[in-house]
Design a protein around this motif. Sequence first.
Motif, PDB file in Angstrom:
ATOM      1  N   ASP A  13       0.836  -1.202   0.000  1.00 24.98           N
ATOM      2  CA  ASP A  13       0.000   0.000   0.000  1.00 24.98           C
ATOM      3  C   ASP A  13       0.873   1.256   0.000  1.00 24.98           C
ATOM      4  OD1 ASP A  13      -1.899  -1.916   0.226  1.00 24.98           O
ATOM      5  OD2 ASP A  13      -2.800  -1.184   2.067  1.00 24.98           O
ATOM      6  N   LYS A  39      -8.172  -2.250 -12.599  1.00 25.40           N
ATOM      7  CA  LYS A  39      -7.749  -2.136 -11.204  1.00 25.40           C
ATOM      8  C   LYS A  39      -8.416  -3.215 -10.363  1.00 25.40           C
ATOM      9  CE  LYS A  39      -7.735   0.855  -7.217  1.00 25.40           C
ATOM     10  NZ  LYS A  39      -6.687   0.006  -6.668  1.00 25.40           N
ATOM     11  N   PHE A  40      -7.606  -3.890  -9.550  1.00 29.05           N
ATOM     12  CA  PHE A  40      -8.155  -4.865  -8.597  1.00 29.05           C
ATOM     13  C   PHE A  40      -7.809  -4.446  -7.173  1.00 29.05           C
ATOM     14  CE2 PHE A  40      -7.580  -7.428 -12.471  1.00 29.05           C
ATOM     15  CZ  PHE A  40      -8.900  -7.795 -12.645  1.00 29.05           C
ATOM     16  N   PRO A  41      -8.766  -4.556  -6.231  1.00 30.61           N
ATOM     17  CA  PRO A  41     -10.123  -4.998  -6.489  1.00 30.61           C
ATOM     18  C   PRO A  41     -10.894  -3.977  -7.326  1.00 30.61           C
ATOM     19  CG  PRO A  41      -9.919  -4.161  -4.234  1.00 30.61           C
ATOM     20  CD  PRO A  41      -8.546  -4.189  -4.802  1.00 30.61           C
ATOM     21  N   ARG A  43     -14.042  -2.333  -7.461  1.00 31.00           N
ATOM     22  CA  ARG A  43     -15.100  -2.123  -6.465  1.00 31.00           C
ATOM     23  C   ARG A  43     -16.455  -1.828  -7.096  1.00 31.00           C
ATOM     24  NH1 ARG A  43     -12.041   0.270  -1.120  1.00 31.00           N
ATOM     25  NH2 ARG A  43      -9.911  -0.173  -1.775  1.00 31.00           N
ATOM     26  N   LEU A  55     -13.201  -3.802   3.336  1.00 32.86           N
ATOM     27  CA  LEU A  55     -11.980  -2.991   3.479  1.00 32.86           C
ATOM     28  C   LEU A  55     -12.214  -1.726   4.304  1.00 32.86           C
ATOM     29  CD1 LEU A  55     -10.464  -3.288  -0.110  1.00 32.86           C
ATOM     30  CD2 LEU A  55      -9.484  -4.213   2.001  1.00 32.86           C
ATOM     31  N   PHE A  70     -11.990 -11.827  -3.281  1.00 33.17           N
ATOM     32  CA  PHE A  70     -10.977 -11.108  -4.061  1.00 33.17           C
ATOM     33  C   PHE A  70     -10.632 -11.898  -5.328  1.00 33.17           C
ATOM     34  CE2 PHE A  70      -9.694  -8.590  -0.208  1.00 33.17           C
ATOM     35  CZ  PHE A  70      -9.518  -7.353  -0.798  1.00 33.17           C
ATOM     36  N   ARG A  74     -11.328 -11.133  -9.570  1.00 33.65           N
ATOM     37  CA  ARG A  74     -10.414 -11.224 -10.726  1.00 33.65           C
ATOM     38  C   ARG A  74     -11.011 -12.140 -11.793  1.00 33.65           C
ATOM     39  NH1 ARG A  74      -6.845 -10.387  -6.292  1.00 33.65           N
ATOM     40  NH2 ARG A  74      -6.813 -12.555  -5.634  1.00 33.65           N
ATOM     41  N   ARG A  95      -2.560  -4.038  -9.350  1.00 31.15           N
ATOM     42  CA  ARG A  95      -2.736  -5.179  -8.433  1.00 31.15           C
ATOM     43  C   ARG A  95      -3.379  -6.378  -9.131  1.00 31.15           C
ATOM     44  NH1 ARG A  95      -1.738  -4.208  -3.128  1.00 31.15           N
ATOM     45  NH2 ARG A  95      -2.290  -2.190  -2.264  1.00 31.15           N
ATOM     46  N   SER A  99      -1.126  -9.809  -5.014  1.00 26.53           N
ATOM     47  CA  SER A  99      -1.654  -9.103  -3.839  1.00 26.53           C
ATOM     48  C   SER A  99      -2.559 -10.047  -3.052  1.00 26.53           C
ATOM     49  CB  SER A  99      -2.488  -7.884  -4.248  1.00 26.53           C
ATOM     50  OG  SER A  99      -1.679  -6.769  -4.520  1.00 26.53           O
ATOM     51  N   GLY A 100      -3.374 -10.793  -3.772  1.00 21.27           N
ATOM     52  CA  GLY A 100      -4.305 -11.717  -3.117  1.00 21.27           C
ATOM     53  C   GLY A 100      -3.569 -12.674  -2.199  1.00 21.27           C
ATOM     54  N   PHE A 103      -1.523 -10.687   0.840  1.00 12.48           N
ATOM     55  CA  PHE A 103      -2.304 -10.187   1.974  1.00 12.48           C
ATOM     56  C   PHE A 103      -2.879 -11.328   2.808  1.00 12.48           C
ATOM     57  CE2 PHE A 103      -1.806  -6.219  -0.163  1.00 12.48           C
ATOM     58  CZ  PHE A 103      -1.917  -5.259   0.825  1.00 12.48           C
ATOM     59  N   SER A 104      -3.421 -12.355   2.152  1.00 11.93           N
ATOM     60  CA  SER A 104      -4.052 -13.425   2.937  1.00 11.93           C
ATOM     61  C   SER A 104      -3.008 -14.281   3.656  1.00 11.93           C
ATOM     62  CB  SER A 104      -4.932 -14.298   2.036  1.00 11.93           C
ATOM     63  OG  SER A 104      -6.042 -13.552   1.595  1.00 11.93           O
ATOM     64  N   GLU A 146      -7.679   2.369   5.755  1.00 11.88           N
ATOM     65  CA  GLU A 146      -8.401   1.118   5.478  1.00 11.88           C
ATOM     66  C   GLU A 146      -7.843  -0.030   6.315  1.00 11.88           C
ATOM     67  OE1 GLU A 146      -8.876   0.264   1.279  1.00 11.88           O
ATOM     68  OE2 GLU A 146     -10.732   1.422   1.290  1.00 11.88           O
ATOM     69  N   TYR A 148      -6.192  -2.852   6.088  1.00 14.77           N
ATOM     70  CA  TYR A 148      -4.874  -3.490   6.121  1.00 14.77           C
ATOM     71  C   TYR A 148      -3.720  -2.525   6.359  1.00 14.77           C
ATOM     72  CZ  TYR A 148      -7.134  -7.565   3.966  1.00 14.77           C
ATOM     73  OH  TYR A 148      -7.920  -8.647   3.690  1.00 14.77           O
TER      74      TYR A 148
HETATM   75  P1  DGP Z   1      -6.263  -0.681  -3.288  1.00 17.78           P
HETATM   76  O1  DGP Z   1      -7.647  -0.385  -3.826  1.00 17.78           O
HETATM   77  O2  DGP Z   1      -5.245  -1.014  -4.353  1.00 17.78           O
HETATM   78  O3  DGP Z   1      -5.809   0.360  -2.301  1.00 17.78           O
HETATM   79  O4  DGP Z   1      -6.430  -2.046  -2.443  1.00 17.78           O
HETATM   80  C1  DGP Z   1      -7.243  -2.076  -1.311  1.00 17.78           C
HETATM   81  C2  DGP Z   1      -6.684  -2.940  -0.218  1.00 17.78           C
HETATM   82  O5  DGP Z   1      -6.986  -4.302  -0.493  1.00 17.78           O
HETATM   83  C3  DGP Z   1      -5.188  -2.860  -0.033  1.00 17.78           C
HETATM   84  O6  DGP Z   1      -4.905  -2.803   1.368  1.00 17.78           O
HETATM   85  C4  DGP Z   1      -4.679  -4.136  -0.610  1.00 17.78           C
HETATM   86  C5  DGP Z   1      -5.803  -5.092  -0.404  1.00 17.78           C
HETATM   87  N1  DGP Z   1      -5.891  -6.129  -1.434  1.00 17.78           N
HETATM   88  C6  DGP Z   1      -5.823  -5.952  -2.775  1.00 17.78           C
HETATM   89  N2  DGP Z   1      -6.036  -7.108  -3.420  1.00 17.78           N
HETATM   90  C7  DGP Z   1      -6.225  -8.038  -2.446  1.00 17.78           C
HETATM   91  C8  DGP Z   1      -6.507  -9.419  -2.487  1.00 17.78           C
HETATM   92  O7  DGP Z   1      -6.634 -10.049  -3.528  1.00 17.78           O
HETATM   93  N3  DGP Z   1      -6.665 -10.045  -1.270  1.00 17.78           N
HETATM   94  C9  DGP Z   1      -6.566  -9.380  -0.075  1.00 17.78           C
HETATM   95  N4  DGP Z   1      -6.746 -10.083   1.050  1.00 17.78           N
HETATM   96  N5  DGP Z   1      -6.300  -8.065  -0.027  1.00 17.78           N
HETATM   97  C10 DGP Z   1      -6.135  -7.405  -1.195  1.00 17.78           C
END
Ligand code: DGP
Length: 217
Positions: A13, A39-41, A43, A55, A70, A74, A95, A99-100, A103-104, A146, A148
Amino acid sequence: MARGRFILLEGCDRAGKSTQCAKLVAALQDKGHAVELCKFPDRTTTIGQMIHAYLTNAKELDDKAIHLLFSANRWEAMQQMKRKLRAGTHLIVDRYAYSGVAFSTAKGLDLTWCKNPDRGLVRPDLTFFLDLPTVEAEKRGGFGEERYENRELQEKVREVFLQLKSKEWVMIDARHSVPTMHHEILKVTEDKIREGERDAEFAEEDDGLLEDLFLDS
Ligand code: DGP
């Protein structure tokens, strides 16, 4: 005609991914390329709205359930992304599955379990990793808004990202200025696009889209 290239920007981040994605899209458009931002996620979809609620702490969800959402976010984009790539549009992606997993896994889930739902997604042609020490990220605006955005988790996320890194990843020092990073990202991307155009001259039926996301990690 060469298919579009799938260019991914990953990172922790506040590393500047969204800024760099926007600048890259604009620069490629200026040079006459067909290019779109993903862009992922995402929204905007129904699944994306559930992710957004999670989030922003409006909703609690089990760690495995949110991981699968998540991933589903995708997957729901995949057919359209493939169609665009095959039609010659370059996709700049903010992302993705790395990222998935990062983070997990950082939250304590098993790495292999985390990879499984994303297996079969299209592999990026080029992945940039914007690397920023967590102490630097904390100093940047908005950190902490947010779910995380706390130091301990972000440090673990960075460790998992570095574990997932393959030799094809291009590491970008995100402490550098916006124009310096942009210059480097644009140059490497244009080389990749040219390589794709050269390959297309020899290509047969195959569009060259691969589905082996975690082949070397
Ligand atoms: P962003 O919109 O790029 O700021 O992402 C939002 C938050 O979500 C950021 O803290 C990262 C997290 N994130 C992004 N993709 C994933 C994912 O696939 N899984 C998880 N657990 N978190 C994710």
